[in-house]
Design an enzyme around this catalytic site. Structure first.
Site, PDB file in Angstrom:
ATOM      1  N   ASP A   9       0.830  -1.205   0.000  1.00 59.15           N
ATOM      2  CA  ASP A   9       0.000   0.000   0.000  1.00 59.15           C
ATOM      3  C   ASP A   9       0.867   1.258   0.000  1.00 59.15           C
ATOM      4  O   ASP A   9       0.531   2.243  -0.649  1.00 59.15           O
ATOM      5  CB  ASP A   9      -0.958   0.034   1.199  1.00 59.15           C
ATOM      6  CG  ASP A   9      -1.706   1.363   1.243  1.00 59.15           C
ATOM      7  OD1 ASP A   9      -2.433   1.643   0.268  1.00 59.15           O
ATOM      8  OD2 ASP A   9      -1.510   2.136   2.192  1.00 59.15           O
ATOM      9  N   ARG A  37      -0.448   6.220  -6.802  1.00 61.27           N
ATOM     10  CA  ARG A  37      -1.790   6.739  -7.111  1.00 61.27           C
ATOM     11  C   ARG A  37      -1.841   8.248  -6.949  1.00 61.27           C
ATOM     12  O   ARG A  37      -2.519   8.947  -7.696  1.00 61.27           O
ATOM     13  CB  ARG A  37      -2.837   6.086  -6.185  1.00 61.27           C
ATOM     14  CG  ARG A  37      -3.129   4.637  -6.528  1.00 61.27           C
ATOM     15  CD  ARG A  37      -3.911   3.955  -5.401  1.00 61.27           C
ATOM     16  NE  ARG A  37      -5.129   4.643  -5.086  1.00 61.27           N
ATOM     17  CZ  ARG A  37      -5.589   4.828  -3.822  1.00 61.27           C
ATOM     18  NH1 ARG A  37      -4.924   4.339  -2.789  1.00 61.27           N
ATOM     19  NH2 ARG A  37      -6.703   5.480  -3.613  1.00 61.27           N
ATOM     20  N   SER A  97      -6.747   0.193   0.352  1.00 59.66           N
ATOM     21  CA  SER A  97      -5.627   0.953   0.915  1.00 59.66           C
ATOM     22  C   SER A  97      -5.862   1.186   2.414  1.00 59.66           C
ATOM     23  O   SER A  97      -5.004   0.895   3.254  1.00 59.66           O
ATOM     24  CB  SER A  97      -5.515   2.296   0.179  1.00 59.66           C
ATOM     25  OG  SER A  97      -4.690   3.184   0.877  1.00 59.66           O
TER      26      SER A  97
HETATM   27  N1  URA Z   1      -6.561   7.120   2.814  1.00 60.89           N
HETATM   28  C1  URA Z   1      -5.805   6.029   2.537  1.00 60.89           C
HETATM   29  O1  URA Z   1      -5.085   5.526   3.392  1.00 60.89           O
HETATM   30  N2  URA Z   1      -5.875   5.512   1.309  1.00 60.89           N
HETATM   31  C2  URA Z   1      -6.655   6.030   0.329  1.00 60.89           C
HETATM   32  O2  URA Z   1      -6.666   5.504  -0.752  1.00 60.89           O
HETATM   33  C3  URA Z   1      -7.431   7.176   0.625  1.00 60.89           C
HETATM   34  C4  URA Z   1      -7.355   7.701   1.889  1.00 60.89           C
END
Ligand code: URA
Length: 433
Positions: free
Chosen positions: A161, A168, A183
């Site tokens: 992640d 992202r 995520s």
């Molecule tokens: N917070 C996160 O940890 N991930 C996301 O994709 C959006 C908000």
């Protein structure tokens, strides 16, 4: 298996199997699959989505891509909280010390800024020397010793992640339900808390623009958490206008400290108390009314502020900045934005202000960008406030004077003044448990 084929399959809108998801999560985590292929896959997911089953598998694989913390030795009072991202959302800095002071154990893994939204880790790193890179051992030790630890995805927690999140952020693939759900929940599952409260933002300054989409995201995350034996609940809260007055890292730390010291910043305090009470209620098994009373008491008694200081100290931060927040924002350039007429602030748009704060330096355009911790916006007026002609509506801050010039046109469209007062919108729009 080939990454090319996986991208192709998702491009055609077909669901991926567990072994395909496992293949790309493992390959990306181990730096075998490059950023450009994962960017393409993320964009294919953005267009074609994922089924609930794929999302649950992706969450599970990302949580297992690194260390899974076992907090069971700390009992059932471990509690975590996560916001899906907003503008001026510094609630973690307020809520975590409140509930830790109340006797819960907050072991929380947070993220950096994402797209136009701010991140808790960037805010904390604006405190000189504050260490967000805590090893799994130290994470557990600090949670045990002082009941609170706020860290990034360090050691080796949810490393997939961590990489995907940063990718992202700069490839326009943030606002995607399965990617957000996996995520957030992969981090929450890896961090190991028994109780989890989610704050799913909704409105222009959130990734979910409508209450319906935010509710669907919240339900999906609650379901994923429950299937992994966690107590999870979620609020849907308004993010059409910024939370509090401060946007930008050190500005937000300053405002959070003000609230912990007893200042009543209305919307920010309301949501912080609500989230804290839910966390207290889930983890200490108290009634809602008792939990609200306890949360307020933690601020009024100064215990929450002391707990925040304790955490900053434990993580190496310079507490003189917390004791005297005027130490922040030294050597910064500023620009006052004035009202061009009198009336009511009818619109104060979270998305535009979030984008402006990124241009000023509070967020990143590419993964390697350094944050300007002083950059941001201090609102002097909020939606519904009355203004006179030439009165200051907000002050923009940046360490780079040119950046103030860059946003002067954009800032004009961030607010609107009308003769009529806007209708008061509720802050909390829905609750899922
Ligand atoms: N917070 C996160 O940890 N991930 C996301 O994709 C959006 C908000």
């Amino acid at each position: 298996m080939r990454m090319n084929d996986i991208i192709e399959k998702k491009k055609e809108g077909k669901p991926l199997t567990r072994s395909e998801i496992h293949y790309f999560v493992k390959g990306y985590t181990n730096n075998v699959i490059p950023d450009y292929q994962v960017s393409a896959l993320a964009m294919a997911v953005w267009f074609n989505k994922m089924t609930k089953e794929e999302t649950a598998i992706l969450t599970d694989e990302m949580a297992k891509s690194g260390d899974m913390l076992d907090l069971s030795s700390l009992g059932d009072k471990t509690v975590d909280k996560h916001s899906s991202g907003g503008i001026g959302d510094k609630t973690t800095l307020i809520v975590a010390p409140i509930v830790a002071a109340a006797g819960c154990i907050v072991a929380k893994m947070s993220g950096k800024g994402l797209g136009f939204t701010g991140g808790t880790i960037d805010k904390l790193e604006s405190i000189p020397n504050f260490n967000t890179s805590v090893s799994p051992n130290d994470f557990i030790k600090q949670a045990k010793n002082i009941g609170i630890v706020l860290a990034g995805q360090t050691g080796n927690m949810a490393p997939c992640d961590k990489k995907l999140y940063a990718l992202r952020d700069v490839t326009a693939t943030v606002d995607c339900m399965p990617l957000i759900a996996s995520s957030i929940m992969s981090k929450k599952l890896a961090a190991g808390s028994k109780n989890i409260v989610l704050d799913v933002k909704c409105g222009s300054g959130a990734f979910m623009k409508t209450k319906e989409d935010a509710t669907e995201l919240a339900k999906e995350m609650v379901q994923i958490g429950r299937s992994c034996n966690r107590n999870v609940s979620a609020f849907i809260t308004d993010m059409s206008t910024p939370l509090g007055f401060a946007i930008g890292n050190s500005l937000e730390v300053k405002e959070a400290v003000d609230v912990l010291k007893g200042k009543n910043v209305k919307d920010l305090k309301e949501i912080s108390i609500e989230l804290s009470a839910e966390m207290i209620s889930l983890s200490l098994k108290k009634s809602k009314d008792d939990s609200i009373r306890i949360a307020n008491e933690m601020i009024d008694s100064g215990k929450a502020y002391q707990k925040f200081l304790e955490m900053v100290m434990a993580q190496g931060g310079d507490i003189s900045y917390i004791e005297d927040t005027s130490l922040f924002l030294k050597d910064v350039c500023s620009y006052e934005v004035k009202a061009n007429r009198e009336g009511f602030i009818y619109k104060l748009d979270a998305l535009t202000l979030g984008k402006i704060s990124v241009v000023l330096g509070a967020g990143r355009n590419v993964k390697t960008d350094k944050i300007d911790y002083n950059a941001g916006i201090l609102l002097l007026k909020k939606r519904g406030d009355r203004v006179h002609k030439n009165e200051t509506v907000m002050v923009l801050y940046s360490s780079n004077k040119d950046k103030l010039n860059d946003v002067k046109e954009m800032v004009v469209s961030s607010f609107e003044i009308r003769d009529i007062e806007p209708v008061n919108k509720p802050l909390i729009l829905n609750y899922i448990n």
